[in-house]
Design a protein around this motif. Structure first.
Motif, PDB file in Angstrom:
ATOM      1  N   LEU A   2      52.362  57.146  73.574  1.00 44.66           N
ATOM      2  CA  LEU A   2      50.828  56.079  74.769  1.00 44.66           C
ATOM      3  C   LEU A   2      51.116  54.711  74.780  1.00 44.66           C
ATOM      4  O   LEU A   2      50.909  53.946  76.044  1.00 44.66           O
ATOM      5  CB  LEU A   2      49.334  56.673  74.044  1.00 44.66           C
ATOM      6  CG  LEU A   2      48.125  55.919  74.735  1.00 44.66           C
ATOM      7  CD1 LEU A   2      48.295  55.387  75.996  1.00 44.66           C
ATOM      8  CD2 LEU A   2      46.716  56.019  73.938  1.00 44.66           C
ATOM      9  N   THR A   3      51.797  53.786  73.604  1.00 47.67           N
ATOM     10  CA  THR A   3      52.269  52.871  73.953  1.00 47.67           C
ATOM     11  C   THR A   3      52.890  52.491  74.996  1.00 47.67           C
ATOM     12  O   THR A   3      52.874  50.756  75.956  1.00 47.67           O
ATOM     13  CB  THR A   3      52.687  52.233  72.707  1.00 47.67           C
ATOM     14  OG1 THR A   3      51.306  52.107  71.734  1.00 47.67           O
ATOM     15  CG2 THR A   3      52.868  50.645  72.665  1.00 47.67           C
ATOM     16  N   GLN A   4      53.625  53.395  74.980  1.00 52.45           N
ATOM     17  CA  GLN A   4      55.128  53.293  75.731  1.00 52.45           C
ATOM     18  C   GLN A   4      54.605  53.496  77.476  1.00 52.45           C
ATOM     19  O   GLN A   4      54.584  52.821  78.952  1.00 52.45           O
ATOM     20  CB  GLN A   4      55.966  53.853  75.628  1.00 52.45           C
ATOM     21  CG  GLN A   4      56.760  53.213  74.136  1.00 52.45           C
ATOM     22  CD  GLN A   4      57.267  51.405  74.313  1.00 52.45           C
ATOM     23  OE1 GLN A   4      57.720  51.434  75.590  1.00 52.45           O
ATOM     24  NE2 GLN A   4      57.010  51.289  73.658  1.00 52.45           N
ATOM     25  N   ILE A   5      53.463  54.595  77.536  1.00 54.22           N
ATOM     26  CA  ILE A   5      52.975  54.437  78.470  1.00 54.22           C
ATOM     27  C   ILE A   5      52.132  53.284  79.297  1.00 54.22           C
ATOM     28  O   ILE A   5      52.000  53.343  80.263  1.00 54.22           O
ATOM     29  CB  ILE A   5      52.081  56.201  78.929  1.00 54.22           C
ATOM     30  CG1 ILE A   5      53.782  57.308  78.850  1.00 54.22           C
ATOM     31  CG2 ILE A   5      51.143  56.344  80.393  1.00 54.22           C
ATOM     32  CD1 ILE A   5      52.823  58.514  78.630  1.00 54.22           C
ATOM     33  N   PHE A  12      60.807  57.272  73.192  1.00 51.06           N
ATOM     34  CA  PHE A  12      60.629  57.629  74.761  1.00 51.06           C
ATOM     35  C   PHE A  12      60.113  55.616  74.965  1.00 51.06           C
ATOM     36  O   PHE A  12      59.330  55.267  74.748  1.00 51.06           O
ATOM     37  CB  PHE A  12      59.561  58.141  75.492  1.00 51.06           C
ATOM     38  CG  PHE A  12      60.345  59.749  75.988  1.00 51.06           C
ATOM     39  CD1 PHE A  12      61.536  59.240  77.170  1.00 51.06           C
ATOM     40  CD2 PHE A  12      60.047  60.656  75.171  1.00 51.06           C
ATOM     41  CE1 PHE A  12      62.577  60.428  77.201  1.00 51.06           C
ATOM     42  CE2 PHE A  12      60.453  61.841  75.885  1.00 51.06           C
ATOM     43  CZ  PHE A  12      62.226  61.741  76.737  1.00 51.06           C
ATOM     44  N   THR A  13      60.835  55.507  76.578  1.00 51.82           N
ATOM     45  CA  THR A  13      60.378  54.370  76.469  1.00 51.82           C
ATOM     46  C   THR A  13      59.312  53.767  77.084  1.00 51.82           C
ATOM     47  O   THR A  13      60.188  54.538  78.977  1.00 51.82           O
ATOM     48  CB  THR A  13      61.961  52.524  76.565  1.00 51.82           C
ATOM     49  OG1 THR A  13      62.390  53.641  77.549  1.00 51.82           O
ATOM     50  CG2 THR A  13      62.666  53.211  74.828  1.00 51.82           C
ATOM     51  N   ALA A  14      58.909  52.061  77.231  1.00 51.40           N
ATOM     52  CA  ALA A  14      58.426  52.207  79.004  1.00 51.40           C
ATOM     53  C   ALA A  14      59.499  51.653  80.267  1.00 51.40           C
ATOM     54  O   ALA A  14      58.940  52.433  81.388  1.00 51.40           O
ATOM     55  CB  ALA A  14      57.679  50.831  78.844  1.00 51.40           C
ATOM     56  N   LYS A  15      60.589  51.843  79.558  1.00 51.00           N
ATOM     57  CA  LYS A  15      61.558  51.383  81.086  1.00 51.00           C
ATOM     58  C   LYS A  15      62.496  53.076  81.050  1.00 51.00           C
ATOM     59  O   LYS A  15      62.622  52.980  82.817  1.00 51.00           O
ATOM     60  CB  LYS A  15      63.094  50.611  80.256  1.00 51.00           C
ATOM     61  CG  LYS A  15      64.478  50.553  80.986  1.00 51.00           C
ATOM     62  CD  LYS A  15      64.811  49.449  81.021  1.00 51.00           C
ATOM     63  CE  LYS A  15      66.215  49.380  81.516  1.00 51.00           C
ATOM     64  NZ  LYS A  15      66.969  50.882  82.766  1.00 51.00           N
ATOM     65  N   THR A  16      62.237  53.739  80.705  1.00 49.65           N
ATOM     66  CA  THR A  16      62.603  55.304  81.259  1.00 49.65           C
ATOM     67  C   THR A  16      61.382  56.043  81.704  1.00 49.65           C
ATOM     68  O   THR A  16      61.545  56.413  83.313  1.00 49.65           O
ATOM     69  CB  THR A  16      62.839  56.374  80.033  1.00 49.65           C
ATOM     70  OG1 THR A  16      63.465  56.158  79.494  1.00 49.65           O
ATOM     71  CG2 THR A  16      62.897  57.229  80.378  1.00 49.65           C
ATOM     72  N   PHE A  17      60.514  56.016  81.433  1.00 55.03           N
ATOM     73  CA  PHE A  17      58.926  56.320  82.285  1.00 55.03           C
ATOM     74  C   PHE A  17      58.769  55.168  83.854  1.00 55.03           C
ATOM     75  O   PHE A  17      58.613  55.619  84.978  1.00 55.03           O
ATOM     76  CB  PHE A  17      57.679  55.633  81.446  1.00 55.03           C
ATOM     77  CG  PHE A  17      57.450  57.074  80.530  1.00 55.03           C
ATOM     78  CD1 PHE A  17      57.681  58.388  80.039  1.00 55.03           C
ATOM     79  CD2 PHE A  17      57.039  56.416  78.807  1.00 55.03           C
ATOM     80  CE1 PHE A  17      57.383  58.818  79.030  1.00 55.03           C
ATOM     81  CE2 PHE A  17      56.805  56.865  77.851  1.00 55.03           C
ATOM     82  CZ  PHE A  17      57.267  58.437  77.897  1.00 55.03           C
ATOM     83  N   ALA A  18      59.194  53.813  83.853  1.00 50.18           N
ATOM     84  CA  ALA A  18      59.376  53.399  84.602  1.00 50.18           C
ATOM     85  C   ALA A  18      60.028  53.961  85.929  1.00 50.18           C
ATOM     86  O   ALA A  18      59.925  53.868  86.708  1.00 50.18           O
ATOM     87  CB  ALA A  18      59.419  52.001  84.567  1.00 50.18           C
TER      88      ALA A  18
END
Length: 468
Positions: A38-41, A107-113
């Motif tokens: 959730l934090t990375q999303i 998973f990282t925020a960068k990958t989701f972006a």
């Protein structure tokens, strides 16, 4: 800007964990796995997030709070069925929806972006996040046609021999056109080895409808690691530890032995601080610049200001101010506040007490429920006695006072500025400023008393043998 939504799958109990704690709540470096996801999303400017809960729903909601909405999957009938539970919240909304699993903490925020951007740039109705691995066992396989377009995703148990040899795997993360997702889910069947409704089956539905299905292959397979048992949990923790340690070192922190340094994800550390091997920094600890955190120290949910030295000690929910020091082998318990330049020596315990500027508590001492002023010397073996069996009582010691070794300070008591307590005293009454308190029996020597005891007779025999 296109609206962004997310669905986090967190309904599974996780029987392979063999634990009373629900799988997604197992911690990795100080934060539950589902909280990591959730934090990375959240870092991607989401319009709405829905978490699918089932087993342990109340505990998951307690952990994540109002950062997300919730939908209940009462029966565990597969990932497609799980996502369908969010229809009442998201079903009619226009935009893009990422779906991720609550047991994939890396998973990282960068990958989701990047997934959002790729999906939008391709004009796709669905984009699956893929990765390459030399050992694809257990993962769904990405099946492409001869020009590289994704035709379907096949689960391990349903794969043919040829399909099982494919090394591009499904990470379990997807991006969909939100409305098209829920339309396709209504068509998913459960005629497979598990008798479940698989989310990846919507890809084949989209293909038959002539809609664009894309696949974005991430560079770092390690991020996609899912956690289903304790072995995988330990591997994910190792990856996260390395990631955290590298970040701190890049920010100017010296880790003498990164492989044996354990730092939770929310810990903050200033530059030019040195962390020795075996240190464990937990929770929301904040450490300033130019500190030395000595080997095998543990610090939890505490504030350590600039220039502090911690030597092999345990600190919990405490505050050490500039240039103070502690240890070795001392313990700060909750609500201990150590003043600027104060010294807490070896084998000292402090609980719910304030220690003033430059005050010294050298060794073998307990200070509890007390306020100590500045420039005080506390002698070895002093005990602040604060509990009468029912209530805790408070003691105040004024500035520039001196407490002699082996003293017992029985609360409640007031020792004023510049007061002196003689060594070996038991203090039950207040001590006025500039007074000296002596509270001990007068010494009496009994002549020849030693000779009455067996130890004296044994010593006499030993002396006689030595003389021979």
């Amino acid at each position: 800007m296109t609206a962004r939504y997310a669905i986090i799958l967190a309904a599974g109990k996780g029987t392979r964990m063999k634990s009373k704690l629900y799988k997604v709540l197992h911690p990795v470096c100080g934060k539950s796995m589902v909280d990591h996801v959730l934090t990375q999303i959240e870092k991607n400017d989401m319009d709405e997030v829905v978490t699918i809960v089932g087993h342990g729903a109340e505990k998951v909601e307690e952990t994540l709070g109002d950062r997300t909405k919730y939908a209940l999957q009462a029966e565990q009938l597969g990932t497609g069925h799980a996502v369908l539970q969010a229809k009442d919240i998201l079903g009619d909304k226009e935009g893009m929806t990422i779906i991720a699993c609550g047991d994939t903490p890396l998973f990282t925020a960068k990958t989701f972006a990047e997934l959002f951007q790729y999906h939008e740039s391709k004009g796709a109705v669905a984009t699956v996040l893929t990765a390459h691995t030399d050992n694809p066992f257990g993962y769904g396989r990405i099946i492409r046609n001869d020009i590289g377009i994704v035709e379907k995703i096949v689960e391990q148990k349903d794969a043919t021999k040829e399909e099982a040899e494919v090394t591009e795997i499904n990470t379990g993360v997807y991006c969909f056109d939100n409305q098209e997702l829920f339309k396709a889910l209504a068509q998913v069947k459960n005629d497979n080895a598990q008798g479940e409704y698989y989310l990846p089956d919507v890809m084949e539905i989209f293909q038959k409808e002539g809609k664009v299905v894309a696949a974005y292959q991430m560079k770092n397979f390690e991020e996609s690691m899912g956690v289903n048992d304790r072995l995988a949990l330990s591997k994910a923790t190792k990856v996260m530890q390395r990631r955290i340690n590298e970040k701190h070192m890049q920010n100017g922190v010296t880790l003498i032995d990164p492989d044996n340094t354990y730092i939770d994800i929310d810990v903050e550390i200033g530059s030019d601080t040195v962390i020795e091997p075996g240190v464990y920094l937990k929770g929301k600890t904040v450490i300033g610049s130019d500190c030395i955190i000595g080997a095998h120290s543990q610090i939890k949910d505490s504030i350590i200001e600039d220039g502090v030295t911690v030597t092999s000690s345990l600190i919990e929910e405490a505050h050490m101010r500039q240039n103070s020091d502690i240890g070795p082998y001392s313990h700060l318990r909750p609500l201990a506040d150590i003043g600027q330049g104060a010294h807490i020596g070896n084998f000292v315990e402090v609980k719910k007490a304030t220690i003033g500027k430059n005050t010294k508590v050298g060794h073998l001492t307990y200070v509890g429920d007390a306020t100590l002023g500045k420039e005080i010397n506390i002698g070895c073996g002093t005990t602040f006695i604060n509990y009468d069996g029912i209530n805790k009582h408070h003691t105040n010691v004024g500035d520039y006072s001196f407490i002699g070794s082996g003293s017992n300070i029985i609360a409640p008591v007031e020792i004023e500025d510049h007061a002196y307590v003689a060594a070996g005293s038991t203090i039950t009454d207040d001590v006025k400023a500039h007074d000296m308190a002596i509270a001990r029996g007068r010494q009496v020597n009994k002549k020849g008393y030693y000779d009455r005891y067996p130890v004296a007779q044994a010593a006499a025999k030993t002396e006689a043998k030595e003389e021979k």
